[in-house]
Design a protein around this motif. Structure first.
Motif, PDB file in Angstrom:
ATOM      1  N   LEU A 151      75.215 -19.405  82.508  1.00 60.34           N
ATOM      2  CA  LEU A 151      76.102 -20.161  82.797  1.00 60.34           C
ATOM      3  C   LEU A 151      76.894 -20.562  81.376  1.00 60.34           C
ATOM      4  O   LEU A 151      78.027 -20.547  81.532  1.00 60.34           O
ATOM      5  CB  LEU A 151      75.642 -21.514  83.174  1.00 60.34           C
ATOM      6  N   LYS A 189      88.001 -15.501  77.786  1.00 58.06           N
ATOM      7  CA  LYS A 189      87.429 -16.990  77.365  1.00 58.06           C
ATOM      8  C   LYS A 189      88.536 -17.513  76.453  1.00 58.06           C
ATOM      9  O   LYS A 189      88.615 -18.652  76.332  1.00 58.06           O
ATOM     10  CB  LYS A 189      86.053 -16.894  77.010  1.00 58.06           C
ATOM     11  N   LEU A 201      84.335 -26.183  76.774  1.00 57.42           N
ATOM     12  CA  LEU A 201      83.014 -26.794  76.635  1.00 57.42           C
ATOM     13  C   LEU A 201      83.383 -28.089  75.712  1.00 57.42           C
ATOM     14  O   LEU A 201      82.879 -29.078  75.746  1.00 57.42           O
ATOM     15  CB  LEU A 201      81.925 -26.054  76.158  1.00 57.42           C
ATOM     16  N   THR A 227      56.655 -14.075  82.119  1.00 55.06           N
ATOM     17  CA  THR A 227      56.399 -13.532  83.488  1.00 55.06           C
ATOM     18  C   THR A 227      56.066 -14.680  84.328  1.00 55.06           C
ATOM     19  O   THR A 227      55.914 -14.175  85.659  1.00 55.06           O
ATOM     20  CB  THR A 227      54.639 -12.811  83.265  1.00 55.06           C
ATOM     21  N   LEU A 228      56.466 -15.898  83.945  1.00 56.78           N
ATOM     22  CA  LEU A 228      56.570 -16.953  84.869  1.00 56.78           C
ATOM     23  C   LEU A 228      57.662 -16.868  85.696  1.00 56.78           C
ATOM     24  O   LEU A 228      58.820 -17.125  85.048  1.00 56.78           O
ATOM     25  CB  LEU A 228      56.215 -17.860  84.379  1.00 56.78           C
ATOM     26  N   PRO A 229      57.937 -16.545  87.085  1.00 55.81           N
ATOM     27  CA  PRO A 229      59.317 -16.437  87.685  1.00 55.81           C
ATOM     28  C   PRO A 229      60.155 -17.903  87.349  1.00 55.81           C
ATOM     29  O   PRO A 229      61.184 -17.643  87.005  1.00 55.81           O
ATOM     30  CB  PRO A 229      59.009 -16.278  89.062  1.00 55.81           C
ATOM     31  N   LEU A 230      59.485 -19.049  87.691  1.00 55.83           N
ATOM     32  CA  LEU A 230      60.274 -20.019  87.554  1.00 55.83           C
ATOM     33  C   LEU A 230      61.002 -20.551  86.302  1.00 55.83           C
ATOM     34  O   LEU A 230      62.199 -20.853  86.114  1.00 55.83           O
ATOM     35  CB  LEU A 230      59.354 -21.376  88.103  1.00 55.83           C
ATOM     36  N   VAL A 231      60.126 -20.164  85.218  1.00 57.43           N
ATOM     37  CA  VAL A 231      60.549 -20.402  83.954  1.00 57.43           C
ATOM     38  C   VAL A 231      61.804 -19.327  83.698  1.00 57.43           C
ATOM     39  O   VAL A 231      62.760 -19.899  83.059  1.00 57.43           O
ATOM     40  CB  VAL A 231      59.601 -20.025  82.705  1.00 57.43           C
ATOM     41  N   VAL A 275      64.975 -20.644  85.396  1.00 57.79           N
ATOM     42  CA  VAL A 275      65.441 -21.661  84.523  1.00 57.79           C
ATOM     43  C   VAL A 275      66.370 -21.290  83.482  1.00 57.79           C
ATOM     44  O   VAL A 275      67.590 -21.465  83.219  1.00 57.79           O
ATOM     45  CB  VAL A 275      64.508 -22.884  84.356  1.00 57.79           C
ATOM     46  N   PHE A 279      78.021 -38.765  81.298  1.00 58.13           N
ATOM     47  CA  PHE A 279      76.750 -38.137  81.494  1.00 58.13           C
ATOM     48  C   PHE A 279      75.528 -38.969  80.655  1.00 58.13           C
ATOM     49  O   PHE A 279      74.734 -38.519  81.016  1.00 58.13           O
ATOM     50  CB  PHE A 279      76.676 -36.651  81.197  1.00 58.13           C
ATOM     51  N   TYR A 305      73.816 -17.560  73.178  1.00 54.87           N
ATOM     52  CA  TYR A 305      73.815 -16.267  72.760  1.00 54.87           C
ATOM     53  C   TYR A 305      72.893 -15.688  71.688  1.00 54.87           C
ATOM     54  O   TYR A 305      72.458 -14.582  71.935  1.00 54.87           O
ATOM     55  CB  TYR A 305      75.236 -16.220  71.794  1.00 54.87           C
ATOM     56  N   ARG A 337      77.144 -18.524  78.877  1.00 54.94           N
ATOM     57  CA  ARG A 337      77.876 -17.391  78.294  1.00 54.94           C
ATOM     58  C   ARG A 337      78.973 -17.423  79.046  1.00 54.94           C
ATOM     59  O   ARG A 337      79.862 -16.680  78.501  1.00 54.94           O
ATOM     60  CB  ARG A 337      76.952 -16.197  78.331  1.00 54.94           C
ATOM     61  N   GLY A 338      79.116 -17.751  80.210  1.00 57.27           N
ATOM     62  CA  GLY A 338      80.407 -17.437  81.246  1.00 57.27           C
ATOM     63  C   GLY A 338      81.419 -18.400  80.843  1.00 57.27           C
ATOM     64  O   GLY A 338      82.523 -18.096  81.140  1.00 57.27           O
ATOM     65  N   ALA A 339      80.987 -19.550  80.129  1.00 61.42           N
ATOM     66  CA  ALA A 339      82.155 -20.658  79.962  1.00 61.42           C
ATOM     67  C   ALA A 339      82.791 -20.340  78.542  1.00 61.42           C
ATOM     68  O   ALA A 339      82.043 -19.998  77.526  1.00 61.42           O
ATOM     69  CB  ALA A 339      81.470 -22.170  79.926  1.00 61.42           C
ATOM     70  N   PRO A 340      84.062 -20.853  78.226  1.00 57.05           N
ATOM     71  CA  PRO A 340      84.612 -20.653  77.233  1.00 57.05           C
ATOM     72  C   PRO A 340      84.281 -21.753  76.088  1.00 57.05           C
ATOM     73  O   PRO A 340      84.179 -22.932  76.697  1.00 57.05           O
ATOM     74  CB  PRO A 340      86.145 -20.817  77.273  1.00 57.05           C
ATOM     75  N   GLN A 379      54.813 -23.526  84.824  1.00 52.52           N
ATOM     76  CA  GLN A 379      56.089 -23.504  85.358  1.00 52.52           C
ATOM     77  C   GLN A 379      56.453 -24.633  85.839  1.00 52.52           C
ATOM     78  O   GLN A 379      57.553 -25.138  85.842  1.00 52.52           O
ATOM     79  CB  GLN A 379      55.791 -22.174  86.589  1.00 52.52           C
TER      80      GLN A 379
END
Lengths: 405, 385
Positions: free
Chosen positions: A238, B324, A247, A224-228, A231, A258, A282, A240-243, B23
């Motif tokens: 992100l 993908k 990666l 219920t915490l919006p910031l968590v 994130v 990095f 996933y 799930r959108g990348a192959p 948070q």
């Protein structure tokens, strides 16, 4: 006789069109079977597998330390047997399995045979291909260890271990694989691991590591915490959108940027990191589905009992949520296991697929077109493990389903 | 009593405070990780003297894309665009083929014919449990290089296809590709208008609409008129020396990637189609039987439309996976966006910006596809309910 005719009428020749289908696809099927049998028993030159079996299974693992693998396998087999016996005893005590079913009966034997014949067959096949006696000794010792563990397990499970001794037993059981891991890796670093062993190891490691992360992300996304929530959602979408392949490539060529240069991990470690971070996203979505499937009444009941939010989650909601999505979780793990073959294409790790393409171009076997044989062998290993896992998951699903209804 | 009521909740047990603290901690951790990674990246780049901006996009690519006339001196920007087009090509072709094959196999799995059913089941159980990468290697090394003949002994399929280990040559059109695309869009528009007109006529008169037949005829007619009006022609391939001439040559890497993607995805689509057909209430099929519809009519008019409504979200997921997975083509030399990125990094472009760009493109493709799937899903829901 009449039965056969009735069956044929019903299943093969319902209508003229059906008859045509039967004949056409019958010919196709027979052709495939003929070609496969011909390949396996006549034209296939399986020497390439026999000679390179060791490379295919364990890669370039040094001779001096192979014993460590054997010890690990045997201890793990005993450990798994013990665990199975222990769980069984708990289930009997909780009344989830009727006592009659624990007695040795024809049905139980056939049930076990049905579950084990495929992996047992493949293991036997591999053993037949070996030229030394070591693997045989290891396999027999592993079977004996598993049997002993399974027999001792129920007695351990019946011990009145409550409180600290029980916790200690749990910890001891959990620590065994970790100790074995360090036992092997302290002698031979990741970079020298290879073959099918590397595939299995990558998969198991990533599975164990991704699970807690996935659950945490799922809880975060449902928070219920919006910031968590933001994130966690950002991370999940992100990734799930990348192959996965990109990666892995990224980890191979760009990970060094990095992190500080003195921390650069080995290639296999990088693969584990990528598989873990990828599968966690996933897994989070699967667990989220499970959380949504738990009826509201369960949470309300937990609140009515005065449980704290942590306990509501940990004792009431999560166990049901995770149980509801076991098939999906195992499906994800199977695909993770299959994806370990990408590690070769992206990072050049010496795993099964890589080995099976390389051995066709070395020494005696170069330029003979043996890729079919080696690919077939690799496919058999991948297929057996995945198929066994998916069958066990269906079994588990049935077993758990009975309890809920 | 009054003292207890008036006593403030201590700060560390106040839910509102705790929520904010949690948070802030989570965000601080996430931000800290990102900042640490970014800091390392900047520091390492400066140490190694590697640029972190996107200026490299204008440098010459210095490599040739197989099956493409793009010059080596073209900027990387353009090479990446060609790679993106290649990704789209194999994805679209793969999605179409996998959908058709998967649907047929999914229906076959539920057939009353034992032979058909067993074959379909064997296919699904075999393929689903084998890694995609293995099919890829099999497609390239075992099929194209192992089974296909050399160009001198190339298989000639009724004068239309020439199959050899250099690829498969098939007939192709001569003329502008964009014009053809425009023609197809025009044909679809005509078909749509005609189908609409047929449906409204049928509503008025009660005749059979046959909108598919009429629309299809409209499409073919439009396409044919445009084809001849703009002077398109077809060339068929033939072997000339050690190469093929005419038509278009499908590269071995494209074939292997396409083969692997279709074989693998079709098995997953088949399972979804089977599950969706089984999820259609039995009564629907029985009602179709009692109306004396034929097996085909029952499937086509009653069961499949309802099954596809259930199947759209999971099949959309499979499409995303296919797109993908097409990145795997890089491993066998298919110049999709991934291989272009990889090659340009090998030629000296900075790795992180290149891969960030490739990743961003994949994520955008995924997002756009999922938007389309969601639209399809919503439309189907509205039409049906």
């Amino acid at each position: 006789m009449t039965n056969a005719v009735t069956w044929a009428r019903r299943n093969l020749f319902r209508s003229p069109f059906d008859a045509v289908l039967t004949i056409v696809f019958g010919i196709v099927g027979l052709f495939i079977i003929h070609r496969s049998l011909n390949f396996i028993f006549v034209t296939g030159r399986w020497d390439v597998i026999r000679v390179n079996l060791r490379l295919l299974m364990i890669g370039r693992f040094p001779d001096t330390h192979v014993l460590r693998i054997a010890v690990t396998v045997v201890v793990l087999a005993g450990w798994a047997g013990l665990l199975a016996g222990l769980i069984r005893a708990r289930q009997v005590r909780a009344g989830r399995v009727d006592v009659g079913a624990t007695r040795l009966s024809w049905r139980r034997v056939s049930d076990v045979a049905d579950r084990l014949w495929l992996p047992a067959f493949v293991v036997l096949l591999i053993l037949m291909l070996t030229s030394t006696s070591g693997p045989w000794v290891m396999a027999i010792a592993a079977v004996v260890a598993a049997a002993i563990g399974r027999l001792i397990g129920p007695y351990v499970g019946r011990l009145p271990l409550i409180g600290l001794p029980g916790v200690l037993l749990m910890v001891a059981l959990a620590v065994v694989p970790v100790i074995l891991f360090f036992y092997v890796v302290s002698a031979v670093g990741f970079d020298e691991w290879g073959g099918f062993m590397l595939n299995l190891f990558l998969a198991v490691c990533s599975i164990v590591l991704c699970f807690p992360l996935g659950v945490a992300l799922a809880l975060g996304r449902r928070s219920t915490l919006p910031l968590v929530r933001v994130v966690c959602t950002l991370y999940i979408e992100l990734v799930r959108g990348a192959p996965l392949f990109v990666l892995l490539l990224l980890a191979n060529v760009a990970l060094g940027f990095f992190i500080p240069s003195n921390l650069t991990p080995s290639t296999a470690t990088r693969a584990i990191i990528v598989f873990t971070l990828f599968t966690a996203a996933y897994m989070a979505e699967i667990v989220r589905g499970g959380l949504q499937s738990v009826p509201r009444g369960q949470i309300e009941a937990a609140k009515a009992l005065g449980l704290s939010p942590v306990r509501q989650m940990g004792l009431i909601v999560l166990p049901q949520a995770l149980r509801n999505v076991i098939p999906a979780q195992i499906g994800q793990l199977i695909s993770l296991f299959k994806d370990t073959s990408l590690a070769a294409l992206a990072m050049g790790l010496f795993e099964l697929l890589e080995v099976s393409t390389i051995i066709t171009s070395q020494g005696d076997f170069r330029g003979q077109g043996l890729i079919g044989e080696t690919i077939a062998f690799a496919a058999l290993l991948f297929w057996t493990v995945s198929y066994t896992m998916s069958r066990e998951s269906q079994r588990l699903e049935r077993k758990l389903g009975v309890g809920t209804r | 009593m009054t003292a207890a009521l008036s006593a403030r909740v201590p700060l560390w047990r106040d839910v509102r405070v705790l929520k904010w603290v949690v948070q802030l901690v989570v965000v601080a951790i996430a931000f800290g990780i990102v900042a640490w990674l970014y800091g390392n990246y900047i520091e390492n780049s400066q140490r190694l003297n590697i640029p972190t901006n996107f200026n490299f996009l204008d440098n010459p690519a210095q490599f040739q894309i197989t099956g493409n006339s793009l010059s080596q001196n073209a900027p990387i920007r353009q090479a990446l665009y060609e790679g993106f087009l290649n990704t789209l090509r194999v994805s679209v072709a793969g999605i179409l083929a996998a959908t058709v094959l998967g649907t047929l196999i999914g229906i076959a799995r539920l057939s009353k014919n034992w032979v058909l059913r067993s074959l379909a089941t064997a296919y699904v159980e075999a393929v689903r449990n084998i890694p995609l990468a293995l099919f890829l290697v099999m497609g390239l090394l075992a099929i194209v290089l192992g089974i296909f003949p050399t160009i001198a002994e190339a298989w000639n399929v009724v004068g239309l296809m020439i199959i050899s280990n250099r690829g498969i040559a098939v007939p192709w059109y001569v003329g502008s590709g964009y014009g053809l695309l425009l023609l197809a869009v025009a044909g679809l528009a005509v078909a749509w208008v005609i189908a609409r007109w047929r449906r409204s006529t049928s509503d008025r008169t009660g005749d059979l609409p046959r909108s598919g037949l009429w629309g299809g005829a409209g499409f073919v007619a439009t396409f044919a008129i445009g084809w001849f009006a703009f002077g398109y022609a077809i060339t068929t391939p033939e072997v000339v020396g050690r190469a093929t001439q005419g038509g278009i040559r499908i590269d071995p890497s494209f074939f292997a990637l396409f083969f692997a993607l279709v074989i693998y995805t079709a098995s997953h689509v088949a399972e979804i189609v089977r599950g969706s057909i089984q999820a259609v209430p039995r009564g629907q099929g029985e009602a179709a039987d009692s109306l004396a519809l034929s097996g085909f009519q029952k499937m086509w008019y009653i069961v499949l439309p309802q099954a596809f409504r259930i199947a759209i979200p999971p099949i959309g997921n499979q499409y995303l996976n296919l797109i993908k997975n097409s990145s795997l083509g890089a491993a066998i030399g298919y110049y999709d966006i991934t291989l272009v990125a990889q090659t340009s990094v090998g030629n000296g472009s900075p790795a992180v910006p290149v891969f960030a760009l490739a990743m961003a493109i994949y994520i955008s493709i995924s997002l756009v596809t999922s938007v389309f799937v969601n639209i399809a899903n919503r439309r189907m829901m509205l039409v049906e309910r």
